[in-house]
Write a protein that holds these residues in place. Structure first.
Motif, PDB file in Angstrom:
ATOM      1  N   THR A   1       3.307   8.038   1.038  1.00  0.00           N
ATOM      2  CA  THR A   1       2.904   9.440   1.191  1.00  0.00           C
ATOM      3  C   THR A   1       3.588  10.129   2.367  1.00  0.00           C
ATOM      4  O   THR A   1       3.497  11.342   2.520  1.00  0.00           O
ATOM      5  CB  THR A   1       1.373   9.498   1.322  1.00  0.00           C
ATOM      6  OG1 THR A   1       0.835   8.410   0.594  1.00  0.00           O
ATOM      7  CG2 THR A   1       0.810  10.766   0.749  1.00  0.00           C
TER       8      THR A   1
ATOM      9  N   VAL B   1       3.679   4.720  -4.016  1.00  0.00           N
ATOM     10  CA  VAL B   1       4.219   5.979  -3.486  1.00  0.00           C
ATOM     11  C   VAL B   1       3.921   5.981  -1.997  1.00  0.00           C
ATOM     12  O   VAL B   1       2.765   5.829  -1.610  1.00  0.00           O
ATOM     13  CB  VAL B   1       3.576   7.211  -4.149  1.00  0.00           C
ATOM     14  CG1 VAL B   1       3.931   8.486  -3.379  1.00  0.00           C
ATOM     15  CG2 VAL B   1       4.022   7.342  -5.601  1.00  0.00           C
TER      16      VAL B   1
ATOM     17  N   PHE C   1       3.305   4.467   5.556  1.00  0.00           N
ATOM     18  CA  PHE C   1       2.257   3.636   4.966  1.00  0.00           C
ATOM     19  C   PHE C   1       2.755   2.236   4.648  1.00  0.00           C
ATOM     20  O   PHE C   1       1.995   1.273   4.727  1.00  0.00           O
ATOM     21  CB  PHE C   1       1.604   4.325   3.760  1.00  0.00           C
ATOM     22  CG  PHE C   1       0.733   5.462   4.200  1.00  0.00           C
ATOM     23  CD1 PHE C   1      -0.509   5.223   4.776  1.00  0.00           C
ATOM     24  CD2 PHE C   1       1.166   6.772   4.105  1.00  0.00           C
ATOM     25  CE1 PHE C   1      -1.306   6.261   5.230  1.00  0.00           C
ATOM     26  CE2 PHE C   1       0.369   7.826   4.554  1.00  0.00           C
ATOM     27  CZ  PHE C   1      -0.862   7.564   5.121  1.00  0.00           C
TER      28      PHE C   1
ATOM     29  N   ASP D   1       0.420  -1.178  -2.849  1.00  0.00           N
ATOM     30  CA  ASP D   1      -0.456  -0.122  -2.336  1.00  0.00           C
ATOM     31  C   ASP D   1      -0.329   1.084  -3.266  1.00  0.00           C
ATOM     32  O   ASP D   1       0.679   1.777  -3.263  1.00  0.00           O
ATOM     33  CB  ASP D   1      -0.034   0.247  -0.907  1.00  0.00           C
ATOM     34  CG  ASP D   1      -0.795   1.461  -0.370  1.00  0.00           C
ATOM     35  OD1 ASP D   1      -1.565   2.081  -1.121  1.00  0.00           O
ATOM     36  OD2 ASP D   1      -0.592   1.793   0.819  1.00  0.00           O
TER      37      ASP D   1
ATOM     38  N   VAL E   1      -2.491   3.670  -3.292  1.00  0.00           N
ATOM     39  CA  VAL E   1      -3.431   4.722  -2.854  1.00  0.00           C
ATOM     40  C   VAL E   1      -2.983   6.118  -3.302  1.00  0.00           C
ATOM     41  O   VAL E   1      -3.802   6.909  -3.739  1.00  0.00           O
ATOM     42  CB  VAL E   1      -3.702   4.679  -1.331  1.00  0.00           C
ATOM     43  CG1 VAL E   1      -4.684   5.777  -0.928  1.00  0.00           C
ATOM     44  CG2 VAL E   1      -4.269   3.326  -0.908  1.00  0.00           C
TER      45      VAL E   1
ATOM     46  N   GLN F   1      -9.684   9.167  -3.389  1.00  0.00           N
ATOM     47  CA  GLN F   1      -9.490  10.589  -3.083  1.00  0.00           C
ATOM     48  C   GLN F   1      -8.119  11.146  -3.440  1.00  0.00           C
ATOM     49  O   GLN F   1      -7.816  12.271  -3.100  1.00  0.00           O
ATOM     50  CB  GLN F   1      -9.758  10.839  -1.592  1.00  0.00           C
ATOM     51  CG  GLN F   1      -8.663  10.407  -0.621  1.00  0.00           C
ATOM     52  CD  GLN F   1      -8.749   8.957  -0.186  1.00  0.00           C
ATOM     53  OE1 GLN F   1      -9.239   8.122  -0.927  1.00  0.00           O
ATOM     54  NE2 GLN F   1      -8.244   8.637   0.993  1.00  0.00           N
TER      55      GLN F   1
ATOM     56  N   ALA G   1     -12.412   3.192   2.827  1.00  0.00           N
ATOM     57  CA  ALA G   1     -11.245   4.071   2.661  1.00  0.00           C
ATOM     58  C   ALA G   1     -10.083   3.274   2.076  1.00  0.00           C
ATOM     59  O   ALA G   1     -10.182   2.060   1.866  1.00  0.00           O
ATOM     60  CB  ALA G   1     -10.859   4.681   4.010  1.00  0.00           C
ATOM     61  N   GLY G   2      -8.969   3.956   1.847  1.00  0.00           N
ATOM     62  CA  GLY G   2      -7.779   3.289   1.324  1.00  0.00           C
ATOM     63  C   GLY G   2      -7.290   2.183   2.248  1.00  0.00           C
ATOM     64  O   GLY G   2      -6.914   1.091   1.801  1.00  0.00           O
ATOM     65  N   SER G   3      -7.341   2.456   3.535  1.00  0.00           N
ATOM     66  CA  SER G   3      -6.842   1.464   4.499  1.00  0.00           C
ATOM     67  C   SER G   3      -7.653   0.172   4.466  1.00  0.00           C
ATOM     68  O   SER G   3      -7.129  -0.909   4.722  1.00  0.00           O
ATOM     69  CB  SER G   3      -6.864   2.042   5.914  1.00  0.00           C
ATOM     70  OG  SER G   3      -6.048   3.188   5.955  1.00  0.00           O
TER      71      SER G   3
HETATM   72  C1  LIG Z   1      -3.614   7.775   2.009  1.00  0.00           C
HETATM   73  C2  LIG Z   1      -2.899   6.490   1.962  1.00  0.00           C
HETATM   74  C3  LIG Z   1      -3.406   5.328   2.586  1.00  0.00           C
HETATM   75  C4  LIG Z   1      -4.605   5.352   3.475  1.00  0.00           C
HETATM   76  O1  LIG Z   1      -5.782   5.700   2.828  1.00  0.00           O
HETATM   77  P1  LIG Z   1      -7.037   6.159   3.713  1.00  0.00           P
HETATM   78  O2  LIG Z   1      -8.085   6.425   2.670  1.00  0.00           O
HETATM   79  O3  LIG Z   1      -6.619   7.376   4.460  1.00  0.00           O
HETATM   80  O4  LIG Z   1      -7.371   5.034   4.618  1.00  0.00           O
HETATM   81  C5  LIG Z   1      -2.727   4.151   2.409  1.00  0.00           C
HETATM   82  N1  LIG Z   1      -1.599   4.091   1.686  1.00  0.00           N
HETATM   83  C6  LIG Z   1      -1.078   5.174   1.085  1.00  0.00           C
HETATM   84  C7  LIG Z   1       0.172   5.039   0.293  1.00  0.00           C
HETATM   85  C8  LIG Z   1      -1.706   6.404   1.216  1.00  0.00           C
HETATM   86  O5  LIG Z   1      -1.189   7.493   0.623  1.00  0.00           O
END
Ligand SMILES: *Cc1c(COP(=O)(O)O)cnc(C)c1O
Length: 382
Positions: A139, A137, A89, A166, A168, A191, A62-64
């Protein structure tokens, strides 16, 4: 009768049929030469797209996990990290880093604003930081950071510092050029602005970051270790851990879509549709939470007007066909979040705005059906 459900949260974002087809293909072996070629193609094209001459990593996660991967490969216990935080975030890096015994200093902006660049410059002059993190950004606040200017400041005052961005909720939707902007690690997922299902952990790294990893010797993390993955990223016929095959194919299709649109056109489209969405939301009576000048191109956070209940509004919106996200932290209960990134298009936005109007009406608000749609279309056609 059950409505379609348009996913308008700030990630996951709506998928298009051609990407869904890739995700629905029968799985093959990771050693299948055709897949190996596709994987290599994805890695190479992503580097070109984001202007990254260092190593690109595309793995399952995942993003994290990409946040954790960035911290694990660039910092060790006792190192100093400066977290530039514009919300929830941004703050997440504090937890990731402190667990590893890294010393963290934080500069935070009030929600809805960005950290003044002079404050960052002062911090960097005061103390030597091994790395700086910033969310492109955030979120939670829908605030976009000036990542290019921050890169220039770090490069000027403290060129040895590793600059971690970051991306994401930004990458592939908000302008970013890794080499040119002095970024050492751009981390992201699949995603959000790429428009694929969740499941890819993506890193773009500089030579400086790769050298930093080397200088750390053996690190305690296993799965996210650069050194484990570099041989596979350079030759995906090799094995370390099974790649998410269908998501790699989906990314290949996403890259086709992005290249066909043109990355600069895609960035401009995001800015334009965000401006139109903000106008439409304001026309309905909502108030955008982010200050002018730092409003994100990929999502909007807006306050409810008096008398609109968060849970009820979002329940009605869902019944009317769109899924919205609740707000986080100090905005919780007072605002909602709507995504407008990736491959979501005008068709989706019109549907979404119409559903917002219907939901508001059901909440008893005084809305003129179709008015916000008109405002959106007018703004978009400018
Ligand atoms: C969504 C998001 C994350 C986390 O991503 P996950 O896939 O939910 O773990 C981290 N940083 C930012 C800026 C995000 O928008």
């Amino acid at each position: 009768m059950i409505n379609k459900r348009l996913v308008m949260v700030p990630g996951p974002t709506p998928t298009v049929r051609s990407i869904e087809n890739e995700m629905g293909r029968p799985v093959t072996a990771h050693g299948d030469p055709a897949f190996v070629a596709d994987y290599k193609d994805v890695i190479d094209r992503m580097g070109k797209l984001l202007d990254c001459s260092g190593q690109v990593f595309v793995i399952a996660g995942a993003g994290s996990l990409s946040m954790e991967m960035a911290i694990a490969n660039n910092l060790k216990a006792g190192d100093n990290l400066l977290v530039v935080s514009h919300g929830f975030f941004g703050d997440r890096f504090i937890d990731v880093a402190e667990r590893k015994g890294i010393h963290v200093d934080t500069i935070k902006s009030p929600w809805g604003k960005t950290v003044p660049l002079d404050d960052l410059a002062d911090k960097l002059k005061e103390k030597k930081y091994d790395a700086v993190t910033v969310s492109h950004v955030d979120t939670s606040t829908a605030v976009v950071a000036q990542i290019e200017k921050i890169g220039e400041i770090i490069n000027e005052i403290s060129p040895e510092t590793i600059y971690i961005v970051d991306g994401v909720a930004a990458t592939a939707g908000v302008r970013c050029y890794v080499d040119k902007m002095h970024i050492d690690v751009l981390l992201t997922g699949s995603q959000k602005a790429f428009g694929i299902a969740p499941g890819l952990t993506i890193l773009f790294t500089s030579q400086k970051s790769l050298d930093r990893r080397k200088s750390l010797g053996t690190i305690t993390e296993y799965y996210v270790d650069y050194e484990k993955w570099i041989p596979i990223m350079q030759d995906p016929a090799k094995y370390f851990s099974t790649p998410p095959i269908n998501l790699i194919w989906a990314m290949q299709k996403a890259l086709d879509i992005i290249e066909e649109e043109g990355i600069e056109n895609r960035y401009e489209r995001h800015e334009k549709q965000a401006a139109a969405m903000r106008k439409a939301l304001e026309c309905m009576g909502f108030t955008v939470t982010a200050e002018e000048g730092c409003q994100a191109p990929t999502l909007t956070n807006c306050y409810y007007m008096n008398g609109i209940d968060d849970a009820q509004f979002r329940k009605y919106a869902l019944e009317e066909g769109i899924i919205l996200a609740g707000a986080l932290g100090e905005y919780a209960g007072k605002a909602f979040r709507i995504g407008h990134m990736g491959n979501a298009d005008t068709y989706d936005f019109i549907e979404a705005i119409a559903a917002l109007e219907r939901a508001l009406k059901r909440c008893g608000a005084d809305v003129e059906p179709g008015k916000a749609i008109g405002v959106f279309e007018e703004e978009l056609s400018k």
